[in-house]
Motif scaffolding. Structure first.
Motif, PDB file in Angstrom:
ATOM      1  N   TYR A   1       0.258   9.001  -4.191  1.00 57.54           N
ATOM      2  CA  TYR A   1       1.266   8.861  -3.206  1.00 57.54           C
ATOM      3  C   TYR A   1       1.027  10.306  -2.579  1.00 57.54           C
ATOM      4  O   TYR A   1       1.216  10.472  -1.147  1.00 57.54           O
ATOM      5  CB  TYR A   1       2.751   9.009  -3.548  1.00 57.54           C
ATOM      6  N   ALA A   2       0.585  11.152  -3.087  1.00 56.83           N
ATOM      7  CA  ALA A   2       0.126  12.529  -2.454  1.00 56.83           C
ATOM      8  C   ALA A   2      -0.945  12.357  -1.483  1.00 56.83           C
ATOM      9  O   ALA A   2      -0.916  13.124  -0.573  1.00 56.83           O
ATOM     10  CB  ALA A   2      -0.093  13.365  -3.515  1.00 56.83           C
ATOM     11  N   ALA A   3      -1.776  11.540  -1.717  1.00 63.10           N
ATOM     12  CA  ALA A   3      -2.998  11.236  -1.019  1.00 63.10           C
ATOM     13  C   ALA A   3      -2.728  10.871   0.448  1.00 63.10           C
ATOM     14  O   ALA A   3      -3.568  11.011   1.315  1.00 63.10           O
ATOM     15  CB  ALA A   3      -3.987  10.561  -2.008  1.00 63.10           C
ATOM     16  N   VAL A   4      -1.581  10.135   0.624  1.00 61.54           N
ATOM     17  CA  VAL A   4      -1.340   9.562   1.806  1.00 61.54           C
ATOM     18  C   VAL A   4      -0.410  10.504   2.253  1.00 61.54           C
ATOM     19  O   VAL A   4       0.414  10.175   3.492  1.00 61.54           O
ATOM     20  CB  VAL A   4      -0.933   8.050   1.755  1.00 61.54           C
ATOM     21  N   GLY A   5      -0.097  11.683   1.971  1.00 62.42           N
ATOM     22  CA  GLY A   5       0.935  12.477   2.609  1.00 62.42           C
ATOM     23  C   GLY A   5       2.408  12.545   2.154  1.00 62.42           C
ATOM     24  O   GLY A   5       3.221  12.777   2.701  1.00 62.42           O
ATOM     25  N   GLY A   6       2.620  11.496   0.883  1.00 63.40           N
ATOM     26  CA  GLY A   6       4.031  11.175   0.606  1.00 63.40           C
ATOM     27  C   GLY A   6       4.444  12.553  -0.072  1.00 63.40           C
ATOM     28  O   GLY A   6       3.790  13.134  -0.841  1.00 63.40           O
ATOM     29  N   THR A   7       5.673  12.652   0.427  1.00 63.46           N
ATOM     30  CA  THR A   7       6.585  13.808  -0.087  1.00 63.46           C
ATOM     31  C   THR A   7       8.018  13.607  -0.246  1.00 63.46           C
ATOM     32  O   THR A   7       8.912  13.755   0.587  1.00 63.46           O
ATOM     33  CB  THR A   7       6.396  15.132   0.814  1.00 63.46           C
ATOM     34  N   PRO A   8       8.150  12.702  -1.093  1.00 66.37           N
ATOM     35  CA  PRO A   8       9.691  12.373  -1.201  1.00 66.37           C
ATOM     36  C   PRO A   8      10.613  13.412  -1.592  1.00 66.37           C
ATOM     37  O   PRO A   8      10.354  14.415  -1.990  1.00 66.37           O
ATOM     38  CB  PRO A   8       9.714  11.310  -2.624  1.00 66.37           C
ATOM     39  N   ASP A   9      11.906  13.341  -1.185  1.00 67.84           N
ATOM     40  CA  ASP A   9      13.098  14.181  -1.167  1.00 67.84           C
ATOM     41  C   ASP A   9      13.422  14.120  -2.872  1.00 67.84           C
ATOM     42  O   ASP A   9      13.967  15.214  -3.030  1.00 67.84           O
ATOM     43  CB  ASP A   9      14.250  13.881  -0.448  1.00 67.84           C
TER      44      ASP A   9
ATOM     45  N   SER B   1       0.994  -1.189   0.042  1.00 75.05           N
ATOM     46  CA  SER B   1       0.010  -0.028   0.145  1.00 75.05           C
ATOM     47  C   SER B   1       0.790   1.180  -0.002  1.00 75.05           C
ATOM     48  O   SER B   1       2.041   1.312   0.342  1.00 75.05           O
ATOM     49  CB  SER B   1      -0.884  -0.057   1.346  1.00 75.05           C
ATOM     50  N   TRP B   2       0.266   2.476  -0.557  1.00 75.47           N
ATOM     51  CA  TRP B   2       1.136   3.653  -0.445  1.00 75.47           C
ATOM     52  C   TRP B   2       1.224   4.222   0.951  1.00 75.47           C
ATOM     53  O   TRP B   2       2.335   4.745   1.316  1.00 75.47           O
ATOM     54  CB  TRP B   2       0.417   4.763  -1.316  1.00 75.47           C
ATOM     55  N   LYS B   3       0.375   3.677   1.864  1.00 74.97           N
ATOM     56  CA  LYS B   3       0.658   3.964   3.391  1.00 74.97           C
ATOM     57  C   LYS B   3       1.950   3.567   3.869  1.00 74.97           C
ATOM     58  O   LYS B   3       2.592   4.043   4.935  1.00 74.97           O
ATOM     59  CB  LYS B   3      -0.642   3.520   4.095  1.00 74.97           C
ATOM     60  N   GLN B   4       2.010   2.148   3.404  1.00 74.18           N
ATOM     61  CA  GLN B   4       3.317   1.360   3.966  1.00 74.18           C
ATOM     62  C   GLN B   4       4.693   2.170   3.188  1.00 74.18           C
ATOM     63  O   GLN B   4       5.504   2.249   3.980  1.00 74.18           O
ATOM     64  CB  GLN B   4       3.277  -0.093   3.391  1.00 74.18           C
ATOM     65  N   VAL B   5       4.498   2.605   1.935  1.00 73.50           N
ATOM     66  CA  VAL B   5       5.671   3.297   1.374  1.00 73.50           C
ATOM     67  C   VAL B   5       5.788   4.684   2.182  1.00 73.50           C
ATOM     68  O   VAL B   5       7.162   5.122   2.622  1.00 73.50           O
ATOM     69  CB  VAL B   5       5.233   3.663  -0.022  1.00 73.50           C
ATOM     70  N   LYS B   6       4.808   5.501   2.608  1.00 71.39           N
ATOM     71  CA  LYS B   6       4.898   6.590   3.448  1.00 71.39           C
ATOM     72  C   LYS B   6       5.751   6.313   4.690  1.00 71.39           C
ATOM     73  O   LYS B   6       6.293   7.054   5.151  1.00 71.39           O
ATOM     74  CB  LYS B   6       3.495   7.448   3.806  1.00 71.39           C
TER      75      LYS B   6
END
Length: 324
Positions: A273-281, A221-226
């Motif tokens: 990914y943005a939907a789960v708050g993802g903000t990669p460097d 899930s994208w939550k796990q990626v976050k």
């Protein structure tokens, strides 16, 4: 407390997470297809005016070192590589660390340094290298242990630090073929071994997500990626995410794929990914699926440069990285 529960707590007390991780400028990496004997990269260098807006939003032009070495002559690279700085770009390489053809870190390094030295002699200043999934190579190809992967990857990094002290080093690993717990365990073991060797640890960790697994209901899930992003930040390691058309191979088999498939997939991954708050460097728009067929111009509806331009405008424009 398990991995995900800990990550949820970190999200809730986000201020603590931010305080523990120094704010740094985000980056956009652009890695065009290496298919068709490097046609995409040739077009980019031959027509810089056709992707000027894209370049203004990209920090690093990336390419696989073996492809850069085999597809282009000295004359071509001598004309192109020195131009990168004038175009406002840095050179990033995707490299091996442990591979079937280089079963130890030292053997791989000795093979690859010949290519890197060639690039530098022809005017290319290497900014960063991203190791291409050493844990996968050791486990799946060499059928060796995690400990072997840690040791050989550490030996490779040791040699790179000794011979190329200014080059940033990162690791790429896949998800969800490895779980978040397995990935963090590998990162921690590698960092610990490097510390024992008195060698600087990873500068960044990059995740290659096969998100088609999420679509068909497989684990992940994208939550796990976050959660992995947060774990990297707690370790003061920059987190990068590869954005790519994970559905393209399947759609191609079904004769449903075209250049729009790539564009839509990359943008959808950005939204998800943005939907789960993802903000990669590091936002890494990379294609190894031979698509899209059209690279230029950036004004074309589904070209590769258009996908990079529109993606960066939508998801990576609100930072300060434009001063190269």
């Amino acid at each position: 407390m398990n991995f995900l529960a800990r990550a949820v707590i970190m999200v809730v007390i986000g201020a603590a997470s931010i305080a523990a991780y120094p704010v740094q400028a985000q980056q956009v990496w652009m890695m065009p297809p290496t298919s068709a004997d490097g046609r995409s990269l040739r077009q980019l260098f031959a027509n810089p005016e056709q992707w000027s807006q894209t370049r203004a939003r990209v920090d690093v032009l990336g390419y696989a070192d073996h492809a850069l070495n085999s597809q282009f002559t000295d004359q071509e690279l001598r004309g192109w590589l020195p131009e990168l700085k004038r175009l406002g770009l840095k050179l990033g390489l995707e490299v091996g660390a442990v591979k079937p053809w280089g079963t130890t870190g030292s053997k791989t390094f000795e093979t690859e340094r010949l290519m890197w030295d060639r690039f530098q002699l022809l005017g290319g200043e290497i900014y960063a290298i991203a190791m291409d999934e050493p844990l996968v190579a050791v486990r799946d190809d060499l059928h060796e242990s995690n400990e072997y992967a840690v040791e050989q990857t550490a030996q490779f990094i040791l040699l790179v630090r000794q011979h190329y002290p200014n080059v940033l080093i990162g690791d790429i690993e896949p998800y969800p073929s490895f779980s978040p717990v397995q990935l963090i365990q590998f990162i921690d073991a590698l960092q610990a071994r490097l510390k024992q060797l008195h060698v600087k640890g990873l500068d960044f960790f990059r995740l290659d997500v096969d998100w088609m697994n999420f679509v068909v209901g497989n684990p992940g899930s994208w939550k796990q990626v976050k959660a992995l992003e947060i774990e990297c930040h707690q370790r003061h390691i920059r987190f990068g995410l590869i954005y790519w058309g994970a559905d393209y191979p399947k759609m191609s088999q079904m004769q449903l794929a075209d250049d729009s498939t790539w564009y839509v997939a990359v943008m959808q991954q950005g939204y998800d990914y943005a939907a789960v708050g993802g903000t990669p460097d590091e936002y890494v728009i990379e294609s190894w699926v031979g698509a899209p067929a059209q690279t230029l111009p950036e004004t074309a509806e589904w070209s590769f440069t258009r996908s990079v331009l529109d993606f960066s405008r939508k998801f990576a424009e609100s930072d300060t990285r434009f001063a190269h």
